[in-house]
Design a protein around this motif. Structure first.
Motif, short mmCIF file in Angstrom:
data_model
loop_
_atom_site.label_atom_id
_atom_site.label_comp_id
_atom_site.label_asym_id
_atom_site.label_seq_id
_atom_site.Cartn_x
_atom_site.Cartn_y
_atom_site.Cartn_z
N LEU A 246 0.83 -1.21 0.00
CA LEU A 246 0.00 0.00 0.00
C LEU A 246 0.86 1.25 0.00
CD1 LEU A 246 -2.77 -1.13 2.51
CD2 LEU A 246 -3.04 -0.79 0.05
N ASP A 247 1.95 1.23 0.75
CA ASP A 247 2.87 2.36 0.75
C ASP A 247 3.44 2.59 -0.65
OD1 ASP A 247 2.46 2.69 3.44
OD2 ASP A 247 4.40 1.89 4.06
N ALA A 248 3.83 1.51 -1.30
CA ALA A 248 4.41 1.62 -2.64
C ALA A 248 3.40 2.19 -3.63
CB ALA A 248 4.90 0.25 -3.13
N ALA A 249 2.14 1.80 -3.47
CA ALA A 249 1.09 2.27 -4.37
C ALA A 249 0.63 3.68 -4.03
CB ALA A 249 -0.10 1.31 -4.32
N TYR B 285 13.73 -1.29 -0.89
CA TYR B 285 14.45 -0.43 0.04
C TYR B 285 14.02 1.03 -0.03
CZ TYR B 285 17.33 0.55 -4.12
OH TYR B 285 17.76 0.89 -5.38
N ALA B 286 13.17 1.40 -0.99
CA ALA B 286 12.77 2.79 -1.15
C ALA B 286 11.31 3.03 -0.80
CB ALA B 286 13.03 3.25 -2.58
N VAL B 287 10.61 2.03 -0.30
CA VAL B 287 9.18 2.18 -0.02
C VAL B 287 8.95 3.19 1.09
CG1 VAL B 287 7.09 1.00 0.77
CG2 VAL B 287 8.68 -0.16 -0.78
N SER B 288 7.99 4.08 0.89
CA SER B 288 7.64 5.07 1.90
C SER B 288 6.17 5.43 1.77
CB SER B 288 8.50 6.33 1.73
OG SER B 288 8.05 7.37 2.60
N GLY B 289 5.53 5.63 2.90
CA GLY B 289 4.14 6.05 2.91
C GLY B 289 3.97 7.55 2.86
N THR B 290 5.07 8.28 2.79
CA THR B 290 4.99 9.74 2.76
C THR B 290 4.18 10.23 1.57
OG1 THR B 290 7.18 9.92 3.80
CG2 THR B 290 6.34 11.87 2.67
N GLY B 291 3.21 11.08 1.84
CA GLY B 291 2.41 11.67 0.78
C GLY B 291 1.35 10.75 0.20
N ALA B 292 1.24 9.53 0.72
CA ALA B 292 0.26 8.59 0.18
C ALA B 292 -1.16 8.99 0.57
CB ALA B 292 0.56 7.18 0.67
N ASP B 293 -2.11 8.57 -0.23
CA ASP B 293 -3.51 8.87 0.04
C ASP B 293 -4.03 8.04 1.21
OD1 ASP B 293 -3.56 10.60 -2.13
OD2 ASP B 293 -4.30 9.07 -3.51
N GLN C 215 -2.56 -17.62 -1.11
CA GLN C 215 -1.60 -17.29 -2.17
C GLN C 215 -2.03 -16.04 -2.95
OE1 GLN C 215 -1.27 -20.61 -4.84
NE2 GLN C 215 -3.22 -20.25 -5.82
N ASP C 216 -3.32 -15.72 -2.99
CA ASP C 216 -3.77 -14.49 -3.61
C ASP C 216 -3.26 -13.28 -2.84
OD1 ASP C 216 -5.45 -15.55 -5.76
OD2 ASP C 216 -6.76 -16.24 -4.15
N ARG C 217 -3.30 -13.38 -1.52
CA ARG C 217 -2.83 -12.27 -0.68
C ARG C 217 -1.33 -12.06 -0.86
NH1 ARG C 217 -5.95 -15.65 3.08
NH2 ARG C 217 -8.06 -14.79 3.25
N ARG C 218 -0.60 -13.16 -0.83
CA ARG C 218 0.85 -13.07 -0.95
C ARG C 218 1.25 -12.56 -2.33
NH1 ARG C 218 3.28 -15.97 3.27
NH2 ARG C 218 1.78 -17.18 4.49
N ALA C 219 0.62 -13.11 -3.36
CA ALA C 219 0.97 -12.72 -4.72
C ALA C 219 0.67 -11.25 -4.96
CB ALA C 219 0.23 -13.59 -5.73
N THR C 220 -0.48 -10.78 -4.50
CA THR C 220 -0.87 -9.40 -4.72
C THR C 220 0.09 -8.44 -4.02
OG1 THR C 220 -3.20 -10.01 -4.93
CG2 THR C 220 -2.72 -7.70 -4.47
N SER C 221 0.44 -8.73 -2.79
CA SER C 221 1.31 -7.80 -2.05
C SER C 221 2.71 -7.75 -2.63
CB SER C 221 1.35 -8.18 -0.56
OG SER C 221 1.83 -9.50 -0.38
N GLN C 222 3.25 -8.89 -3.07
CA GLN C 222 4.60 -8.86 -3.62
C GLN C 222 4.63 -8.32 -5.04
OE1 GLN C 222 6.19 -12.86 -2.83
NE2 GLN C 222 7.16 -12.03 -1.01
N ALA C 223 3.55 -8.54 -5.78
CA ALA C 223 3.50 -8.03 -7.15
C ALA C 223 3.34 -6.52 -7.19
CB ALA C 223 2.35 -8.69 -7.91
N LEU C 224 2.66 -5.97 -6.20
CA LEU C 224 2.29 -4.55 -6.28
C LEU C 224 3.50 -3.63 -6.25
CD1 LEU C 224 -0.16 -2.84 -6.66
CD2 LEU C 224 -0.49 -2.75 -4.20
N LEU C 225 4.57 -4.01 -5.55
CA LEU C 225 5.76 -3.17 -5.54
C LEU C 225 6.35 -3.07 -6.94
CD1 LEU C 225 5.50 -3.77 -2.42
CD2 LEU C 225 7.99 -3.50 -2.36
#
Length: 404
Positions: free
Chosen positions: A21-24, A286-294, A268-278
């Motif tokens: 979610l942070d990445a998105a 190493y660069a994921v941040s929630g700063t400025g996220a909605d 496996q849907d949960r795991r696949a979705t979270s790892q794919a989203l980055l």
């Protein structure tokens, strides 16, 4: 996760969902609530709830990475100083090992997470800790899961973590990271997919998502774009049951199975979705941040069903539903996705130098989001999957090791 028909919270997957979610750049209300839930139960995940002899390196490292990404004080996370505690697990040779009276499950994924997490926390990482990663690189450029394995057998998932750790510590010119990227590029299929090791050797979203993160970190745009295309082709669209929509299937078999009436969302849907989203968001781990996220994730809007009826005596009714706000195309000819235009600084993608345009690849400003929201229940992961589905629409327009 479920065991003997009982659902239990999976803290590792919950943290993966927060990072996604942070990445998105979305879903921060839920991400903060999930982070607080892990903080409130952190001993169950990193080990000390099971006695003074227990503290797990991989789990502590992932928790530290999330704390920094979420802007939560990592020195007081659920009453634990994650920074000093993780540093205390480093052995004289640089290896981060579990403190345990039982089996030490520490491995190169945990080692890589520790290097990335401490760098993000502003700590100096010892040269020995980085050298441990290099020492476990095999002759083909990949990296081994187990320390000092003989023979050295490359694992694609481990390699993706190791490459990102080396880039975070050494920058875009790291030659060992480059060899790791060459290895991953060499096993990437024409469909853009990457397989794991052993029973996960077939192309799948988890391994492809991890490899995509590494490609992004190393500036391998063509390979990253191909990985994104593979992942898009596995995204559940509007013809699927509501609970699945926007999520990413583990593989083609799972993608087909989810269309069956009465199908339920699987672990496996949960795991696949979270790892794919980055990888889809264009953000290395190493660069994921929630700063400025909605605060919220966008809704995945599907067109209202349309009904047409014939006027014959044997009239029939047909109903169709199409996506209006997401693309299920698997094309890889478009520009490389590097995060949503509305994602703020939470969607930082790697440029051609593989270091996000910075001389310090792990220097992304930590987020400032405080704990908000109420505690979530043991079913937090199911709720987060729905948020991830919306976040996947935004960016699109296995747990290796016991303790991580």
């Amino acid at each position: 996760m479920s065991f003997d028909g009982v659902d239990y919270p999976d803290y590792g997957v919950t943290l993966d969902a927060v990072l996604a979610l942070d990445a998105a750049g979305a879903g921060q209300t839920e991400a903060a609530a999930a982070t607080k839930y892990v903080a409130d139960n952190v001993g169950q995940y990193i080990g000390f709830a099971f006695g003074d002899t227990e503290f797990y390196a991989g789990a502590a490292a992932k928790t530290l990475l999330v704390a920094v990404a979420q802007g939560v004080d990592p020195t007081a996370f659920g009453g634990v100083d994650l920074v000093s505690s993780l540093e205390g697990l480093e052995q004289p040779n640089g290896r981060f090992s579990d403190k345990t009276a039982y089996t030490d499950y520490s491995n190169l994924i945990g080692q890589s997470l520790a290097v990335m997490a401490l760098r993000r926390a502003g700590e100096t990482v010892s040269p020995a800790a980085v050298e441990i990663i290099r020492d476990n690189q095999c002759t083909d450029g990949g990296f081994s899961l187990s320390f000092d394995a003989s023979p050295c057998t490359s694992d694609p998932d481990v390699t993706a973590f190791a490459v990102q750790a080396l880039l975070a510590a050494g920058g875009a010119g790291d030659s060992d990271a480059g060899q790791g990227l060459d290895y991953l590029a060499g096993i990437q299929g024409a469909d853009g997919g990457v397989g794991g090791a052993g029973p996960t050797a077939a192309h799948n979203a988890n391994s492809t998502g991890l490899a995509g993160q590494a490609f992004l970190a190393g500036g391998r745009s063509a390979q990253a774009r191909a990985a994104q295309g593979y992942l898009r082709a596995l995204q559940y669209g509007c013809t699927y049951p509501t609970a699945f929509r926007g999520g990413i299937a583990y593989d083609a078999t799972a993608f087909t199975a989810a269309a069956v009436k009465g199908a339920t969302v699987q672990d496996q849907d949960r795991r696949a979705t979270s790892q794919a989203l980055l990888a889809l968001a264009g953000t290395p781990l190493y660069a994921v941040s929630g700063t400025g996220a909605d605060a919220t994730a966008p809704d995945l809007t599907c067109a209202a069903p349309t009904t047409s009826t014939t006027t014959s005596p044997t009239s029939t009714t047909s109903t169709t539903s199409t996506a209006t706000s997401m693309s299920s195309s698997s094309t890889t000819s478009g520009p490389l996705d590097t995060g949503s235009a509305t994602a703020g600084s939470g969607g930082t993608g790697a440029g051609s130098d593989g270091a996000n345009g910075s001389d310090d690849p792990a220097s992304s400003t930590p987020g400032s989001l405080a704990f908000t929201g109420a505690d979530v229940s043991a079913f937090v992961i199911t709720g987060l999957l729905l948020l991830l589905a919306g976040a996947a629409a935004l960016v699109l327009a296995r747990r290796k090791g016991v303790h991580a």
